[in-house]
Design an enzyme around this catalytic site. Structure first.
Site, PDB file in Angstrom:
ATOM      1  N   GLU A 127      39.051  48.161  38.412  1.00 56.44           N
ATOM      2  CA  GLU A 127      37.831  47.254  37.926  1.00 56.44           C
ATOM      3  C   GLU A 127      37.025  48.089  37.269  1.00 56.44           C
ATOM      4  OE1 GLU A 127      35.513  45.323  40.807  1.00 56.44           O
ATOM      5  OE2 GLU A 127      34.515  44.125  39.075  1.00 56.44           O
ATOM      6  N   GLY A 266      30.291  52.256  45.285  1.00 56.71           N
ATOM      7  CA  GLY A 266      30.495  52.169  46.627  1.00 56.71           C
ATOM      8  C   GLY A 266      31.819  51.969  47.124  1.00 56.71           C
ATOM      9  N   GLU A 303      32.950  43.994  50.686  1.00 58.27           N
ATOM     10  CA  GLU A 303      34.218  44.177  50.189  1.00 58.27           C
ATOM     11  C   GLU A 303      35.000  43.105  50.963  1.00 58.27           C
ATOM     12  OE1 GLU A 303      33.873  45.844  47.666  1.00 58.27           O
ATOM     13  OE2 GLU A 303      32.361  46.946  48.098  1.00 58.27           O
ATOM     14  N   GLU A 325      30.088  38.862  42.258  1.00 60.17           N
ATOM     15  CA  GLU A 325      29.209  39.919  42.630  1.00 60.17           C
ATOM     16  C   GLU A 325      27.889  39.222  43.025  1.00 60.17           C
ATOM     17  OE1 GLU A 325      30.271  42.544  43.575  1.00 60.17           O
ATOM     18  OE2 GLU A 325      31.809  42.839  42.374  1.00 60.17           O
TER      19      GLU A 325
END
Ligand code: TRP
Ligand code: ZN
Length: 876
Positions: A127, A266, A303, A325
């Site tokens: 990504e 992250g 996630e 998101e």
């Protein structure tokens, strides 16, 4: 490096893909400097795009092309065309199998996108557009394909992972081993992942609501195997929560997590194979702070939740990034609120939003939650897309209520499972499931900037009517001069003389969500004997700024009596703001500084209040940060902000010494570590007290920090004590504490990162020279983003005092580092430059120096597309 041509991509130019990929077979032969990739794509003309046969254009960056075949026949090089960032191949049939062989160089890949090496382990980050650094492909999220992946590697890499289920393993003729993975769920290329290394793992199982057993594995280097338990517990909690709150079950038989030291963000939600920055997954009681325990829980959840909000239903194009998101951040925030203290979680999120997202919204990179254009999509993984996007979803939740929202999310998942969709589709599902009209609400996706609400009120004693008038406006942002009114849910309560919650309607409700839709609107409430005191925008029900003329007395009253915990905290913040603004003004006018006794008394009574959650007390006691004051200011006067804040902190510490000490002692114990909400709350308050006490720089107070540092049984207590010493103790004491800490923890990467960050953000000794020294330390590595964030980021983002030195040397230093980093890792360079892009908001003395530093970046030579976009837009 990618070219810095000012290519701009526009949402309005979106077209469906010309060709679809039904299935993708990949074969990797791993070698550090020369990995061979073979890809077999089953390609079909997209019926939605037409019936003619335009050339097939594939994305590809930094690839060495070896061969192209169609249906088993080699295509001569003269037939296809290699483009600067891709490949164009003529097509003469609507369906065919394309086979491509190419070579890549993982060892030289320092950008950390595509396939790269981290401490000898292969891993990928695709990504947003990293897959094109692995092989030629239609690298866009609306092309969804099943993937079958074979990894061939020498015996030093016993663990070979990819998405989905393992279907085959064996040894090749030349003695290498291979494993084949198959992912039955069609996915875009950005969710592809591969890992190969000498890894250990911990394992557990989770039984889904419908009774399926899922194998859970967390992989890491052997030395970190003892640091996986917390992440595993967090994963299981997340899986249960998503079943209970959203009715979403996990879909594969295995879910894997891998910890990687070199990582730009992250973590990443690759299907069935999440890859995490080590700092966001590894923890042990002795080595991780409370903050990192909570961060890990939140990111593991984030996630995992992407499996539905992102993977099963994905984005049509990158302008829709907030679709996954914003929604997923909202989901993880609610999860954390359910697992810990809801009010404290909300306070933390809102302080961060107000400081950093508001600043972004007011700066040169300001953009809507759904941007209209970008040069480099990596630059749009922003606070606006993530955090403001989550606030937009939260507002939908507030407007519809929990049940209505759930109906909407059920319809969304049902309607769009397996599809690549838009923010519009999300809003539509919410509307359709509830029979409401969100036409005006949609402006939250298209208009940038932070709306301002000017609130005034009036009381008519004769009729007992209280009226509240709200005017909304929104400042101009790049490319958007005029804004139309937003649809704003505004949660309101009214308090009576004794602090009682007054009924707002005949049904006796004491809280109401007003729906603001016009530029000016008046709401009336009846039946009051006296003028009530309003509690505005409870729980921060919309991402806006509220202006209302509260008196200090009003705020003190709200701090004591408001039933909304968030607004009790907010009242304290407003009170502190008023005091700090007055101090800044007095400083500029060279008047003597004085802290209002009302603020001191308010803090004292909060400290003495044993009914409140200690974590909430700690939040209330924390003065607004320098960054928050800067965001709030019309023009940033760094010197005045620093002077005001330091004065206030010191005065509070001196005036409240006895209470701080009593509170510190009340919560100081040596119980065994647990990251439970209650224990974290106790430590948070205790350590807030300790930090204040050390501000006095008195020997007795510093002795407390020394004692806590020496005896600490957990990293939270240890790190806070060390930070207090570094910031306030005599040089010698600070140095020896730093030294002994390093001696003890030098083998632990996560603790060393903390140690570095604590020094670079130290207001006293974290001077520029020190930071330069740290960059020479063996623990520092320019190619590792965590180290860069700790040292350079810590200095530029978390050391307001030293970074804003009057001579501008902090800005020059940052510019110098950004230029060097751009050659290695453009994504990190473009993020790191942010602090000097806000030069327009500063007083001329500093602003001019910032601008000059930014210009020096621009003039330094050829920039990556990432850095070029940020720098050019900020100089404009
Ligand atoms: N999708 C990831 C998340 O928010 C974000 C991410 C991870 C990312 N690594 C990245 C985005 C690298 C851009 C580049 O969970
Ligand atoms: Zn995410």
């Amino acid at each position: 490096m990618k070219d810095a041509q000012p290519r701009t991509v526009y949402l309005k130019d979106y077209r469906v893909p010309d060709y679809l990929v039904d299935s993708t077979r990949l074969r990797f032969e791993l070698q550090p400097r020369s990995t061979l990739v073979r890809s077999e794509l089953h390609i079909r003309r997209n019926p939605a795009a037409g019936t003619d046969l335009p050339p097939l254009v594939l994305d590809g960056v930094e690839l060495e092309l070896l061969s192209v075949s169609i249906d088993g026949e080699l295509v001569p090089a003269s037939r296809y065309q290699e483009l600067p960032e891709g490949l164009s191949i003529p097509v003469d049939k609507p369906e065919f199998v394309l086979e491509i062989h190419n070579r890549i160089n993982p060892e030289e890949n320092t950008s950390l996108e595509g396939l790269y090496l981290s401490n000898g382990m292969y891993c990928t980050q695709c990504e947003a557009e990293g897959f094109r650094k692995i092989t030629f492909y239609p690298d866009r999220p609306d092309v969804m394909s099943t993937f079958t992946t074979t990894i061939v590697a020498p015996k030093q890499y016993p663990v070979l992972l990819s998405n989905g289920n393992e279907i085959e393993r064996g040894t090749t003729e030349d003695g290498r081993q291979f494993v084949t993975w198959e992912d039955p769920f069609a996915k875009p290329s950005y969710l592809f992942a591969l890992v190969a290394g000498d890894l250990q793992h911990v394992e557990d199982t989770f039984t889904t609501a419908s009774g399926r057993a899922v194998k859970l594995q967390i992989f890491t280097e052997a030395k970190n195997i003892g640091k996986c338990d917390h992440a595993m517990r967090s994963l299981k909690k997340s899986m249960r929560w998503d079943e209970e709150v959203y009715g979403r079950e996990y879909d594969l038989d295995i879910f894997m997590v891998v910890a990687v030291d070199h990582f730009n963000m992250g973590a990443m939600e690759n299907k069935g194979l999440n890859i995490f920055n080590s700092a966001c997954v590894l923890a042990s009681p002795k080595t991780a702070t409370d903050a990192s325990y909570q961060r890990i829980e939140a990111i593991v959840a984030h996630e995992y939740f992407h499996n539905w909000s992102g993977n099963r239903v994905t984005c049509r194009d990158w302008f829709q990034l907030s679709l996954k998101e914003g929604f997923t951040v909202f989901r993880d925030a609610e999860f954390s609120a359910d697992m810990n203290s809801r009010a404290v979680k909300r306070i933390e999120d809102v302080s961060m939003l107000r400081t950093t997202q508001f600043a972004e919204d007011a700066g040169p990179m300001s953009h809507p939650v759904r941007p209209d254009s970008y040069m480099e999509i990596s630059n749009f993984y922003t606070l606006t897309v993530y955090e403001k996007g989550a606030e937009v979803v939260r507002m939908i939740h507030t407007l519809l209520g929990a049940d209505g929202f759930r109906k909407g999310s059920d319809l969304y998942f049902e309607r769009h499972d397996g599809q690549a969709v838009t923010c519009e589709d999300f809003v539509k599902a919410m509307e359709d499931a509830n029979g409401v009209d969100f036409s005006q609400f949609r402006r939250w996706y298209s208009q940038a900037g932070t709306p301002v609400l000017d609130v005034s009120d009036e009381f008519d004693a004769a009729s007992g009517t209280y009226s509240l008038t709200i005017r909304q406006s929104c400042p101009a942002t790049p490319g958007q001069q005029e804004k139309l009114p937003f649809h704003i849910p505004f949660a309101l309560g009214l308090l009576g003389r004794d602090g009682e919650a007054l009924p707002l309607d005949t049904a006796g409700n004491t809280e109401q969500v007003l729906e603001i839709t016009e530029s000016e609107q008046t709401f009336r409430f009846h039946g009051f004997a006296q003028k009530p005191l309003p509690s505005l925008l409870r729980g921060f029900s919309a991402p806006v700024k509220v202006r209302y003329e509260y008196s200090s007395e009003d705020l003190l009253f709200l701090m004591r009596c408001d039933s909304d915990e968030f607004n009790r905290w907010d009242a304290g913040q407003r009170l502190a703001f008023m005091a700090l603004e007055k101090l800044q003004e007095d400083f500029r006018q060279q008047r003597p500084l004085e802290l209002p006794p009302a603020l001191v008394n308010a803090y004292r009574s909060v400290l003495q209040n044993r009914e409140l959650d200690p974590a909430l007390v700690a939040e209330i006691l924390a003065l607004p940060s320098a960054q928050t004051l800067a965001e709030h200011a019309e023009t940033i006067d760094a010197e005045a902000i620093i002077a005001a804040r330091e004065f206030a902190r010191r005065e509070l510490a001196l005036a409240l010494k006895d209470d701080l000490l009593a509170c510190y002692q009340r919560f100081h114990d040596d119980r065994e570590y647990s990251p439970s909400a209650a224990d974290i709350a106790a430590r948070s308050l205790k350590n807030t007290c300790l930090s204040y006490l050390c501000v006095t720089e008195e020997t007795e107070q510093l002795a407390l920090a020394e004692a806590q540092f020496a005896a600490a049984g957990n990293m939270t207590d240890s790190a806070v004590a060390l930070a207090a010493l570094v910031n306030h103790a005599p040089e010698q004491v600070a140095q020896s504490a730093l030294e002994s800490f390093y001696q003890r923890w030098q083998q632990d990467t996560q603790v060393v990162e903390l140690w570095l960050g604590l020094q670079s953000s130290s207001a006293q000794r974290g001077t520029l020279e020190n930071v330069r020294g740290l960059m020479q330390h063996p623990a520092f590595e320019l190619k590792n983003p965590n180290k860069v964030r700790a040292v350079i980021g810590g200095f530029a983002n978390r050391n307001f005092n030293q970074f804003h030195r009057a001579d501008g040397s902090g800005f020059d230093f940052l510019a110098e580092q950004v230029i060097a980093l751009d050659k290695l890792n453009p994504q990190i360079a473009a993020r790191l430059v942010t602090p000097i892009t806000r030069w327009k908001k500063y007083t001329a003395d500093l602003g001019d120096k910032m601008r000059a530093a930014l210009q020096s970046v621009m003039d330094s030579g050829k920039l990556s597309r990432d850095l070029y976009e940020v720098v050019s837009k900020s100089l404009a």
